[in-house]
Design a protein around this motif. Structure first.
Motif, PDB file in Angstrom:
ATOM      1  N   MET A   1     -56.547  17.627 -23.438  1.00  0.00           N
ATOM      2  CA  MET A   1     -56.565  16.175 -23.403  1.00  0.00           C
ATOM      3  C   MET A   1     -57.677  15.726 -22.459  1.00  0.00           C
ATOM      4  SD  MET A   1     -55.195  13.453 -24.660  1.00  0.00           S
ATOM      5  CE  MET A   1     -53.622  14.072 -25.294  1.00  0.00           C
ATOM      6  N   PRO A   2     -58.687  15.010 -22.960  1.00  0.00           N
ATOM      7  CA  PRO A   2     -59.801  14.611 -22.090  1.00  0.00           C
ATOM      8  C   PRO A   2     -59.470  13.383 -21.265  1.00  0.00           C
ATOM      9  CG  PRO A   2     -60.145  13.733 -24.259  1.00  0.00           C
ATOM     10  CD  PRO A   2     -58.855  14.527 -24.326  1.00  0.00           C
TER      11      PRO A   2
ATOM     12  N   LEU B   1     -62.447  23.527 -23.021  1.00  0.00           N
ATOM     13  CA  LEU B   1     -63.220  23.864 -21.833  1.00  0.00           C
ATOM     14  C   LEU B   1     -64.254  24.960 -22.074  1.00  0.00           C
ATOM     15  CD1 LEU B   1     -60.449  23.761 -19.058  1.00  0.00           C
ATOM     16  CD2 LEU B   1     -62.153  22.009 -19.619  1.00  0.00           C
ATOM     17  N   ASN B   2     -64.004  25.816 -23.040  1.00  0.00           N
ATOM     18  CA  ASN B   2     -64.911  26.944 -23.279  1.00  0.00           C
ATOM     19  C   ASN B   2     -65.451  26.878 -24.708  1.00  0.00           C
ATOM     20  OD1 ASN B   2     -62.241  28.305 -21.669  1.00  0.00           O
ATOM     21  ND2 ASN B   2     -64.214  28.335 -20.635  1.00  0.00           N
ATOM     22  N   PHE B   3     -66.753  26.771 -24.833  1.00  0.00           N
ATOM     23  CA  PHE B   3     -67.352  26.684 -26.165  1.00  0.00           C
ATOM     24  C   PHE B   3     -68.824  27.080 -26.105  1.00  0.00           C
ATOM     25  CE2 PHE B   3     -67.650  22.524 -24.149  1.00  0.00           C
ATOM     26  CZ  PHE B   3     -68.939  22.110 -24.393  1.00  0.00           C
ATOM     27  N   ASP B   4     -69.361  27.398 -27.280  1.00  0.00           N
ATOM     28  CA  ASP B   4     -70.784  27.704 -27.439  1.00  0.00           C
ATOM     29  C   ASP B   4     -71.480  26.532 -28.111  1.00  0.00           C
ATOM     30  OD1 ASP B   4     -70.477  30.223 -26.355  1.00  0.00           O
ATOM     31  OD2 ASP B   4     -70.348  31.254 -28.293  1.00  0.00           O
TER      32      ASP B   4
ATOM     33  N   ILE C   1     -63.580  17.490 -18.960  1.00  0.00           N
ATOM     34  CA  ILE C   1     -64.257  16.787 -20.046  1.00  0.00           C
ATOM     35  C   ILE C   1     -63.709  15.368 -20.147  1.00  0.00           C
ATOM     36  CG2 ILE C   1     -64.626  16.663 -22.546  1.00  0.00           C
ATOM     37  CD1 ILE C   1     -64.660  19.630 -22.681  1.00  0.00           C
ATOM     38  N   ALA C   2     -64.628  14.421 -20.293  1.00  0.00           N
ATOM     39  CA  ALA C   2     -64.248  13.030 -20.547  1.00  0.00           C
ATOM     40  C   ALA C   2     -64.815  12.624 -21.903  1.00  0.00           C
ATOM     41  CB  ALA C   2     -64.786  12.118 -19.452  1.00  0.00           C
ATOM     42  N   LEU C   3     -64.121  11.731 -22.572  1.00  0.00           N
ATOM     43  CA  LEU C   3     -64.541  11.268 -23.889  1.00  0.00           C
ATOM     44  C   LEU C   3     -64.700   9.749 -23.869  1.00  0.00           C
ATOM     45  CD1 LEU C   3     -65.085  11.534 -26.911  1.00  0.00           C
ATOM     46  CD2 LEU C   3     -62.598  11.541 -27.293  1.00  0.00           C
TER      47      LEU C   3
ATOM     48  N   VAL D   1     -69.312  16.457 -20.115  1.00  0.00           N
ATOM     49  CA  VAL D   1     -68.804  17.801 -19.840  1.00  0.00           C
ATOM     50  C   VAL D   1     -69.244  18.228 -18.447  1.00  0.00           C
ATOM     51  CG1 VAL D   1     -68.740  20.194 -20.610  1.00  0.00           C
ATOM     52  CG2 VAL D   1     -68.997  18.349 -22.297  1.00  0.00           C
ATOM     53  N   ALA D   2     -68.291  18.310 -17.525  1.00  0.00           N
ATOM     54  CA  ALA D   2     -68.594  18.789 -16.177  1.00  0.00           C
ATOM     55  C   ALA D   2     -68.598  20.311 -16.196  1.00  0.00           C
ATOM     56  CB  ALA D   2     -67.564  18.260 -15.183  1.00  0.00           C
TER      57      ALA D   2
END
Length: 213
Positions: A177-178, A152-155, A113-115, A128-129
């Motif tokens: 940490m993104p 990394l894991n979410f709905d 994940i990058a922000l 989000v890759a």
């Protein structure tokens, strides 16, 4: 990413019950006839005062008050009716979801994940890759995602649930940490490539995407 149907988690049930109670208590009663009559009579009194006062300022002031009184008499009942309809609709959605005892969500198991930080008022953008060659764009439009992401894991909730609760995601793992993208670099990217749509995806690796910034 995949669509899955799952039961509600306990905190989701508590949230829906809280909202259901809130909207049941928030229903606004109709304006009583004597309230409207009192406002109407007050408007007539202001109109009489406006006709008796000779100064232009006095006429303007009391004329404005007359207009406000008549505006309330004419439009307040309709506004109350519309507001009650909106509240009842939200109560109905919360009740319907509770009756279903579950919902269909988009399950995301991300690789990275990058922000990209907010530059003005456009909100933060999460990249989000979810596959080695695919990225999901997730905007933090209501400034709530920072309380839950990045992880990394979410709905991802369906739109109906998000509109009702204000929640976009449900986290299933610890925050990480993104990869950080500076706000100025993000702004240049948006000017060059345009703003990606909320929850849109692109077939590109995270490395190639970040290189655009």
């Amino acid at each position: 990413m995949e669509l899955i149907s799952r039961p509600f988690f306990p905190d989701e049930i508590r949230l829906l019950n809280k909202l259901k109670l809130k909207y049941s208590q928030k229903a606004v009663s109709r304006l009583k006839v004597y309230d409207l009559l009192l406002i109407f009579i007050t408007g007539i009194a202001f109109a009489d005062m406006a006709t008796m006062i000779k100064s232009g300022l006095g006429i303007a002031v009391f004329g404005t008050l007359v207009g406000l009184c008549f505006f309330v008499v004419l439009f307040a009942p309709f506004e109350r009716y519309q507001n009650n309809r909106r509240i009842k609709r939200k109560w109905s959605v919360a009740n319907s979801l509770l009756m279903q005892n579950g919902l269909t969500v988009t399950r995301v198991n991300a690789l990275q994940i990058a922000l990209a930080a907010e530059y003005e008022d456009e909100g933060d953008l999460y990249l989000v890759a979810y596959k080695p060659d695919a990225v999901l764009y997730l905007w933090d439009n209501n400034y709530q995602l920072s309380k839950r992401l990045p992880c990394l894991n979410f709905d991802i909730y369906p739109e109906e649930f998000t509109r009702l609760t204000g929640r976009q995601v449900y986290t299933l793992s610890e925050q990480i940490m993104p990869v950080s993208i500076a706000a100025a670099h993000k702004w240049k990217y948006l000017k060059k490539y345009g703003s990606p749509r909320q929850l849109s995806t692109e077939e590109i690796s995270m490395e190639d995407l970040i290189a655009r910034f």
